[in-house]
Every structure is written in C-alpha cells, then in structure tokens.
Enzyme design. Sequence first.
Site, short mmCIF file in Angstrom:
data_model
loop_
_atom_site.label_atom_id
_atom_site.label_comp_id
_atom_site.label_asym_id
_atom_site.label_seq_id
_atom_site.Cartn_x
_atom_site.Cartn_y
_atom_site.Cartn_z
N ASP A 92 36.86 58.24 35.68
CA ASP A 92 35.90 57.67 36.62
C ASP A 92 36.21 56.20 36.92
OD1 ASP A 92 34.12 59.64 37.52
OD2 ASP A 92 33.26 59.77 35.50
N HIS A 103 45.28 92.00 17.37
CA HIS A 103 46.47 92.03 16.51
C HIS A 103 47.71 91.46 17.17
CE1 HIS A 103 44.01 94.81 14.19
NE2 HIS A 103 44.76 94.39 13.19
N CYS A 121 39.12 57.65 26.42
CA CYS A 121 38.99 59.10 26.41
C CYS A 121 39.30 59.73 27.75
CB CYS A 121 37.61 59.52 25.92
SG CYS A 121 36.29 58.91 26.98
N GLU A 128 33.23 53.13 32.46
CA GLU A 128 33.86 53.90 33.53
C GLU A 128 33.38 53.49 34.92
OE1 GLU A 128 33.10 58.07 32.83
OE2 GLU A 128 31.04 57.71 32.23
C1 PEP Z 1 36.19 59.76 32.33
O1 PEP Z 1 35.52 59.52 33.34
O2 PEP Z 1 37.28 59.21 32.08
C2 PEP Z 1 35.74 60.76 31.37
C3 PEP Z 1 36.39 60.94 30.24
O3 PEP Z 1 34.65 61.50 31.68
P1 PEP Z 1 34.67 62.76 32.67
O4 PEP Z 1 36.11 63.09 32.95
O5 PEP Z 1 33.96 63.83 31.96
O6 PEP Z 1 33.95 62.23 33.85
MG MG Z 2 33.45 60.16 33.48
#
Ligand code: PEP
Ligand code: MG
Length: 575
Positions: A457, A191, A504, A433
């Site tokens: 990476d 709550h 990403c 990567e």
């Molecule tokens: C990356 O390497 O940028 C990535 C998104 O993967 P992780 O961070 O999981 O290695």
């Molecule tokens: Mg990675």
Amino acid sequence: MGEAMMLKGIAVSDGIGIGNAFVVGRKSLSYENRAVSNIEEELTRYHEAAAKFTERTNAMADKISANTSKKEGEILRGHILMLNDPYMSSEIEKLISSGVCAEEALSNVCDSFINIFSSVDDELTSQRAADVCDVKASMLSILLGVEEVSLGGLPPQTVVVAEELTPSMTSDINGENIVGIVTERGGKNSHSSIIARALGIPAVIGVEGAAELLKNGDKVIVDGLSGNIIVSPDTDTLRVYIGKQSSFNEESGELNHFRGKPTVTGDGKVKKLYCNIGYADEAVRARECDGEGIGLFRTELMFLNREEPPTEDEQFSWYKKAALTFRESSVTIRTLDIGGDKVIPYLGIEKEENPYLGNRAVRYCLKHEDIFRTQLRAILRASTFGKINIMIPLVTGVEELRAVKGIIANIKRELRIKSIEFDDSIKVGIMIETPAAAIKADLLAEEADFFSIGTNDLIQYTMAVDRGNSNVEYLYSPLDPAVIRSIKRIIECAHDAGIPVEMCGEAAADPLMLPLLISFGLDGFSVSPSYVLKTRRNISKWNKESADKIVQQILLLKTEREIREFIKAELKEIK
Ligand code: PEP
Ligand code: MG
C-alpha cells in the site's frame, strides 16, 4: 509426437518432472449392493480387509519415516487411526450386522463423514474429507480384490498418471525411476501426495481427465510449482522447462543449507525472518517452511466467503492456534483490514466512489466498535497461549493509534473484572503504509510499540498508482526514489525512538531491495512461507559495509530505472 496440450491441477510437491507417461488404467471400485445372510462371515471379511489396510499403511509409514519424512509418515498413520476410530468402525459394524454388505457399509459411513467434512469451509476440515476419500478407496480396492498395478519396475524417466494411487501402489514407488506424478483425484494429504513430497517427486493432483487424455509413452512435463501439466511439448517449451528444472534443482540443494539456521547478514547481524499468513492453518506451513514466527496475519481473509461475522470464540480458536504453533516466537495479528478491494457484504460497507481512499481498515473498525471489540477480545484472550502482537493497518495519524489503544485498555479492564487471562504486556504496533504515516513516523514512533512497513500500500499511495491496475504498473515499484526515501525515513524514525521496525509488504522478499534494507538497518522481514529460505540465503550475502557503499550511490540516482539497473549489476558482482 502428439498434439501439445496443457492441463491444470493443484501442485502438491515442488519441482519440475519431465518424462514419459505410464497411465494406470481406471479400476472400477463399483460393487453390487447385496444383502448378506452370513453376518459373521461378512464382519470377518471386513476386519481382515481393515487389518490388511493397517498393515500395508503402517509398513509404508515406517518406510517413509525412516528414509525420508517423519511428518509424512505420521499423516499416513492418521489414516489408520481414522479407519479404526471407534465411532467409525462401530457404525460400519452396525450396518454389516443389519445385513448390509461390507462395501456398502464402508461407503455409507465414509460418505457421511465426507459430506460433513466437505460442508465446512475450512482448509483443514476439507482436507479431512480428502483423507476419508483416500481411506475409502483403499479399503474398497482391498475388499473387491481389485488387481493393483506395481509401480516398482517401471523404466527410468516415468511420469505416473492415474485416477488415484492406492497405498499398496504407492508403496512400490521409488524416486529414481519415477520423475513425476499426475492424478485426477486426491488431496494434499492423500497417499500419492505424501509419497511424492517424501521422495521429492514433483506432483500435481486434481487434473481432470488426465488418465483418459494421456496415453502411455506421451512426453509429459509435470510442473509441481504451478500445477501445469504439459503433454507433448514443442522443443522450445521443452528447452524452457529443462532450464527451469535445473535452476530449481540447483536452488533447492543450496537452500537446504539455510534450513534450521538463524537469519544473519554476512557480518553476523541477526535479523528476524517471519511469515505472512491469511489463515490460522497456514501457521503450520509457515513453520514447515522454517519461518521464525508470523509477521503478518491478514485476519480479514477469514471474514470473507461467509454469511455473517465470525464469533469471538471462533476467532479466539484461530488466534490461539497460530500462537501455539509459534509458542516460543511471536505472532503479529493484524486487525481487520477490510474495504478497498476486500469487500465483505455482511459488514455493511457502503459503496464509495474511491474505496481505496474511503472507509477501510482501522477507519472502519473505529466506526464499528462492536466488530472491532469482538476481534480485540479474541486476540487478547488468545495472547496467553504464546507471544501475540496486535498490529493496526492503514494508520494515518496518532489519534487513530490512541483510539485503538484506548479500546484495548478498556477491554483489558473488562477481562480483568471477569478474571479472564490475557497478556498484559501485549505490544500494539502499526503498519506504515500511507504517506501520512511515513511523514509523521517520528510522532507515531513515540506511541507505537513497533512498526511494520506495508510496501504494497505504501507504494500505491505514495505513487498514486492503483496496485492492481496494469496500465500504470510501470510506476508501481519499491525502487522509486520516493519509496526508498520514505522507507529510509520510517526506519530512522523507529530507531530514533528505540522501537523495532519490520517490513511485511512484498518488497521484503525482493532481492533488489536488500542492500537498501540492510543499509538502513531494517530489523525484520515478513515474507510468504515459500520465500523464507530464499530470503535467508539472500540476506546472508550482504553486510552493512558493502550495502552502505552501494546505497550511497543509489541515493544519488534520480530514476527507478537507473536504480534497478545499478542494483542488478551489483547483484551480479556479489553472486
Ligand atoms: C501492505 O500493504 O504492504 C500489506 C502487507 O498489506 P496488504 O497487502 O494486505 O494490503
Ligand atoms: Mg496494506
């Protein structure tokens, strides 16, 4: 002023609250476990308490739904459903009918639910354990007639500190006088957390000993962003937090303009803005944070902290859940990215001298086809519930992509034979990567459906710098000319081949990267849920022409430092 002290808990409602403590004294919910002779009377006592709980909780849910947040109101109504669940109520009634008092019957049944829910290693299920705890405490306080403190008439600038707040206490809370909430117990959906979020009051739960350690009138800072509680801060700390508070308030006001809007640059180019998640349940949070889909589902996190690999059905339920959460948008599921720093004992990864350069991610999966196939089958089966994409991590060459596509084609054949549905047009993309993938991006783009740049990476391997080693951290930057050139090339190669390219890695949410990414024409960004609105706001500040102009100069600079300083100065101009 007392001695400065810092306590730690779990942040459940954003913001910084600064005020004076009001400590709600500990209420004893202990009872005498007596044998009941008049069973009818005891059943009526229980039913009356349940009715009171339902009435209070409903009233509060109505108030919250009408004034602030429909969703938080629904969570409260869930607590009523839980207490009135036929199985739960019949178990409680059965115990009372056997001569057990109402308090003991309620506690016994609630405790057995709490034990079951807490034994499951899943965030949503353990949340349900916290919900049952909350219902149990509220019902016990009604049954025991424990006097409840009213939080309605507290002076302005009050930080409420309590073991836990019951529904009736929280129903009096208003957002004007109470500037922070600190509790020892409770969960994200208890709550006090619900009310705090609904009213925008910074709150931290799970602060051990708070109701003992704090005294009425103590100056307290509630940091609802980090979960820190600072008691009797010195003047410098106070000044820092007043600054943090005003920038948080200013920013949240501004960011709310961007909620529910598409992500567009200043000159009207639409970009995708997705979220990175590690657990299926986080898809819901991604949605709440206004993410437009999932750009990276790090599935390996769900393989950690367990004794054996998840079954196909278990994985199917995760992927289906994420797909259904973003039914009309897309969910990009990354296949197992284990090895390196992510060690999973039951997967039998051998100890290697250089695990980051060893048998990890797609390399491992291609060597352990049984595990890989189970995951791919689960993903394909879930693909009929939304728009799922498959993404392969740590690719270094076309042969790996071909091998994975071959396995997928094979699984599709098997599924067809068994008449199991899947999305036949499912896209198979790759993470870029590694330097090898960046250099061969033109070749890979001919065979991949999309690219997603994993800068975390990519920087590590391009700069030959361990991403977790602070001794060499000064070299780890997306703004190094080597990384910038690599990103530029990857985006160009994707576009030359007519495939979309997203990012990403963490750099996707870095405001300093934006002129580069807008100028190079990146199609989509995938960031952690809490960065969605900030990133949308930052993207809106750039247009292609101004970004191009800046980038022309950036590409002439020779060091990371020069580039960083240059972009920082430009950002000040466009503020
Ligand atoms: C990356 O390497 O940028 C990535 C998104 O993967 P992780 O961070 O999981 O290695
Ligand atoms: Mg990675």
